[in-house]
Design an enzyme around this catalytic site. Sequence first.
Site, PDB file in Angstrom:
ATOM      1  N   GLY A  22      23.117  58.191  41.603  1.00 38.95           N
ATOM      2  CA  GLY A  22      23.564  57.853  40.241  1.00 38.95           C
ATOM      3  C   GLY A  22      22.434  57.254  39.415  1.00 38.95           C
ATOM      4  N   LEU A  24      20.609  58.256  37.023  1.00 40.34           N
ATOM      5  CA  LEU A  24      20.507  58.477  35.574  1.00 40.34           C
ATOM      6  C   LEU A  24      21.520  57.646  34.804  1.00 40.34           C
ATOM      7  CD1 LEU A  24      19.926  62.341  35.529  1.00 40.34           C
ATOM      8  CD2 LEU A  24      18.235  60.525  35.157  1.00 40.34           C
ATOM      9  N   GLY A  25      22.314  56.837  35.512  1.00 39.39           N
ATOM     10  CA  GLY A  25      23.345  56.041  34.863  1.00 39.39           C
ATOM     11  C   GLY A  25      22.796  54.774  34.233  1.00 39.39           C
ATOM     12  N   GLN A  26      23.712  53.987  33.671  1.00 39.69           N
ATOM     13  CA  GLN A  26      23.311  52.781  32.935  1.00 39.69           C
ATOM     14  C   GLN A  26      22.494  51.841  33.824  1.00 39.69           C
ATOM     15  OE1 GLN A  26      26.441  50.045  31.832  1.00 39.69           O
ATOM     16  NE2 GLN A  26      25.145  48.971  30.362  1.00 39.69           N
ATOM     17  N   ASP A  48      20.829  62.241  41.111  1.00 37.16           N
ATOM     18  CA  ASP A  48      22.059  62.213  40.318  1.00 37.16           C
ATOM     19  C   ASP A  48      22.656  63.623  40.388  1.00 37.16           C
ATOM     20  OD1 ASP A  48      22.940  59.990  37.844  1.00 37.16           O
ATOM     21  OD2 ASP A  48      23.981  61.923  37.939  1.00 37.16           O
ATOM     22  N   ILE A  49      23.922  63.720  39.989  1.00 38.61           N
ATOM     23  CA  ILE A  49      24.553  65.050  39.981  1.00 38.61           C
ATOM     24  C   ILE A  49      24.118  65.847  38.760  1.00 38.61           C
ATOM     25  CG2 ILE A  49      26.645  64.369  38.722  1.00 38.61           C
ATOM     26  CD1 ILE A  49      28.227  66.128  40.700  1.00 38.61           C
ATOM     27  N   ASP A  67      24.862  65.569  44.806  1.00 38.70           N
ATOM     28  CA  ASP A  67      26.284  65.286  44.592  1.00 38.70           C
ATOM     29  C   ASP A  67      26.757  64.442  45.782  1.00 38.70           C
ATOM     30  OD1 ASP A  67      29.030  65.239  44.442  1.00 38.70           O
ATOM     31  OD2 ASP A  67      29.272  67.415  44.223  1.00 38.70           O
ATOM     32  N   TYR A 157      40.045  53.014  39.380  1.00 41.38           N
ATOM     33  CA  TYR A 157      38.685  52.500  39.599  1.00 41.38           C
ATOM     34  C   TYR A 157      38.743  51.211  40.436  1.00 41.38           C
ATOM     35  CZ  TYR A 157      34.171  50.395  38.191  1.00 41.38           C
ATOM     36  OH  TYR A 157      32.920  49.806  38.165  1.00 41.38           O
ATOM     37  N   ILE A 187      28.132  45.143  32.245  1.00 41.85           N
ATOM     38  CA  ILE A 187      26.678  45.072  32.101  1.00 41.85           C
ATOM     39  C   ILE A 187      26.281  45.526  30.692  1.00 41.85           C
ATOM     40  CG2 ILE A 187      24.453  45.845  33.019  1.00 41.85           C
ATOM     41  CD1 ILE A 187      26.153  44.100  34.971  1.00 41.85           C
TER      42      ILE A 187
HETATM   43  P1  NAD Z   1      27.224  55.084  35.056  1.00 40.87           P
HETATM   44  O1  NAD Z   1      28.511  55.755  34.782  1.00 40.87           O
HETATM   45  O2  NAD Z   1      26.368  54.705  33.926  1.00 40.87           O
HETATM   46  O3  NAD Z   1      26.346  55.983  36.045  1.00 40.87           O
HETATM   47  C1  NAD Z   1      26.911  56.603  37.156  1.00 40.87           C
HETATM   48  C2  NAD Z   1      26.069  57.810  37.481  1.00 40.87           C
HETATM   49  O4  NAD Z   1      26.703  58.473  38.581  1.00 40.87           O
HETATM   50  C3  NAD Z   1      25.970  58.820  36.333  1.00 40.87           C
HETATM   51  O5  NAD Z   1      24.617  59.086  36.015  1.00 40.87           O
HETATM   52  C4  NAD Z   1      26.662  60.074  36.875  1.00 40.87           C
HETATM   53  O6  NAD Z   1      26.045  61.292  36.473  1.00 40.87           O
HETATM   54  C5  NAD Z   1      26.535  59.859  38.376  1.00 40.87           C
HETATM   55  N1  NAD Z   1      27.547  60.594  39.137  1.00 40.87           N
HETATM   56  C6  NAD Z   1      28.834  60.832  38.838  1.00 40.87           C
HETATM   57  N2  NAD Z   1      29.399  61.581  39.786  1.00 40.87           N
HETATM   58  C7  NAD Z   1      28.458  61.825  40.712  1.00 40.87           C
HETATM   59  C8  NAD Z   1      28.424  62.547  41.927  1.00 40.87           C
HETATM   60  N3  NAD Z   1      29.502  63.202  42.387  1.00 40.87           N
HETATM   61  N4  NAD Z   1      27.273  62.567  42.639  1.00 40.87           N
HETATM   62  C9  NAD Z   1      26.177  61.930  42.196  1.00 40.87           C
HETATM   63  N5  NAD Z   1      26.127  61.245  41.040  1.00 40.87           N
HETATM   64  C10 NAD Z   1      27.265  61.202  40.308  1.00 40.87           C
HETATM   65  O7  NAD Z   1      27.547  53.815  35.992  1.00 40.87           O
HETATM   66  P2  NAD Z   1      26.745  52.441  36.074  1.00 40.87           P
HETATM   67  O8  NAD Z   1      27.261  51.577  35.009  1.00 40.87           O
HETATM   68  O9  NAD Z   1      25.313  52.680  36.200  1.00 40.87           O
HETATM   69  O10 NAD Z   1      27.356  51.878  37.444  1.00 40.87           O
HETATM   70  C11 NAD Z   1      26.638  51.863  38.663  1.00 40.87           C
HETATM   71  C12 NAD Z   1      27.510  51.138  39.684  1.00 40.87           C
HETATM   72  O11 NAD Z   1      27.779  49.802  39.219  1.00 40.87           O
HETATM   73  C13 NAD Z   1      28.888  51.786  39.911  1.00 40.87           C
HETATM   74  O12 NAD Z   1      29.280  51.600  41.242  1.00 40.87           O
HETATM   75  C14 NAD Z   1      29.802  50.958  39.016  1.00 40.87           C
HETATM   76  O13 NAD Z   1      31.112  50.981  39.452  1.00 40.87           O
HETATM   77  C15 NAD Z   1      29.176  49.586  39.156  1.00 40.87           C
HETATM   78  N6  NAD Z   1      29.510  48.702  38.062  1.00 40.87           N
HETATM   79  C16 NAD Z   1      29.000  48.918  36.804  1.00 40.87           C
HETATM   80  C17 NAD Z   1      29.332  48.037  35.787  1.00 40.87           C
HETATM   81  C18 NAD Z   1      28.801  48.216  34.382  1.00 40.87           C
HETATM   82  O14 NAD Z   1      29.207  47.472  33.487  1.00 40.87           O
HETATM   83  N7  NAD Z   1      27.884  49.153  34.149  1.00 40.87           N
HETATM   84  C19 NAD Z   1      30.167  46.933  36.041  1.00 40.87           C
HETATM   85  C20 NAD Z   1      30.694  46.780  37.305  1.00 40.87           C
HETATM   86  C21 NAD Z   1      30.331  47.646  38.328  1.00 40.87           C
HETATM   87  N1  SER Z   2      31.890  47.949  33.291  1.00 40.24           N
HETATM   88  C1  SER Z   2      32.801  48.452  34.267  1.00 40.24           C
HETATM   89  C2  SER Z   2      33.924  49.166  33.611  1.00 40.24           C
HETATM   90  O1  SER Z   2      34.287  48.752  32.545  1.00 40.24           O
HETATM   91  C3  SER Z   2      33.349  47.333  35.127  1.00 40.24           C
HETATM   92  O2  SER Z   2      33.288  47.703  36.424  1.00 40.24           O
HETATM   93  O3  SER Z   2      34.444  50.093  34.179  1.00 40.24           O
END
Ligand code: NAD
Ligand code: SER
Length: 330
Positions: A22, A24-26, A48-49, A67, A157, A187
Amino acid sequence: MRTSFPERQDMTRDFKRILVTGALGQIGSELTAELRSRYGSDNVTASDIKTVKESPVMEGGPWTVLDVTDPVAVEEAVLRTKADAVFHMAAILSATGEQNPQLCWKVNMDGTINILEAARKQDLARVIIPSSIAAFGPETPRDSTPQETVLRPRTMYGVTKVSGELICDYYARKYGLDVRGLRYPGIISSETLPGGGTTDYAVDIYYKAVLEGRYTCFVREDTMLPMMYMPDCIKATLDLAEADFDSLVHHSDFNVGALSMTAGDIAASIRKHIPDFQVEYRPDYRQAIADTWPKSVNDSAARAEWGWEPDWDLDSMTADMLERLRSRLL
Ligand code: NAD
Ligand code: SER
């Protein structure tokens, strides 16, 4: 109670080569950059996927499409990259998860078990799998939410986050796998947009303040949730990842606090820089999700076990966010 790992003597094992899912995510995008600067670009494979054009994550070091729901591909990626640690950031977040609960279960649960199984079979030194404040629910005390408390979330979730904590702790006890995780709050960051969560308003509001001077917020003005600025999120993640195993009592479920504020507080902080910033509050289905989450968390376990302490408050974060967004977007 402290976990005992009877078969292992070398409790805190070093790791050198890292696979990030993941990426490319936040969070993954900024975590990958920091991991590459600490551990060397060649030692951190981002995955990333999806793909993104002109991505520093894809261009700044080894990259692979992965994936996480495919168990064979996950184990093959661990073997091919010679990873001895995985930072598992791939997930479907709360708002998208309520639109497609089946996908949320599949990605979050199959992804987690596939990472844990690959880590167990290949005897990895460390696995980091985040949890969330979404693990809590309406029966949980909402002020200074304790580390040990009721975990009855109402979102898919949240169900996957509680299940994820439990399966991670199971692998720790059963197999001696060193798997660690934090219950991140919402975040807030300036580099990569969030990916479909309930706390996305706390990021969107800064972008709209800079670009348009007005924002329509999808939760009420008095909605209070725990939040954290990205530099603190990266610090918490790496401080926990690099902590001595012997100091840890908990593994996959650390509460981590930093900020606790309402949507109105964020708008007021932005108005110190943009006095005529306008916000309209039009709650949608995400309000009901926010109403089941804590207002603040008690993170005394993280502070005691690995020295957690945040650096950023609301106003210092606001000043930094606005400066970064202005220089990138205007
Ligand atoms: P995000 O949604 O920004 O990024 C998730 C990434 O996962 C994306 O780039 C997406 O393309 C990738 N993805 C989706 N399905 C996939 C698959 N099947 N295989 C591979 N990659 C796949 O999420 P984030 O905010 O970066 O969160 C990262 C982790 O932190 C997660 O476990 C999330 O639950 C946790 N989290 C985030 C927050 C927040 O505020 N950002 C808060 C609490 C927990
Ligand atoms: N920022 C996340 C959400 O809102 C919390 O896990 O889903």
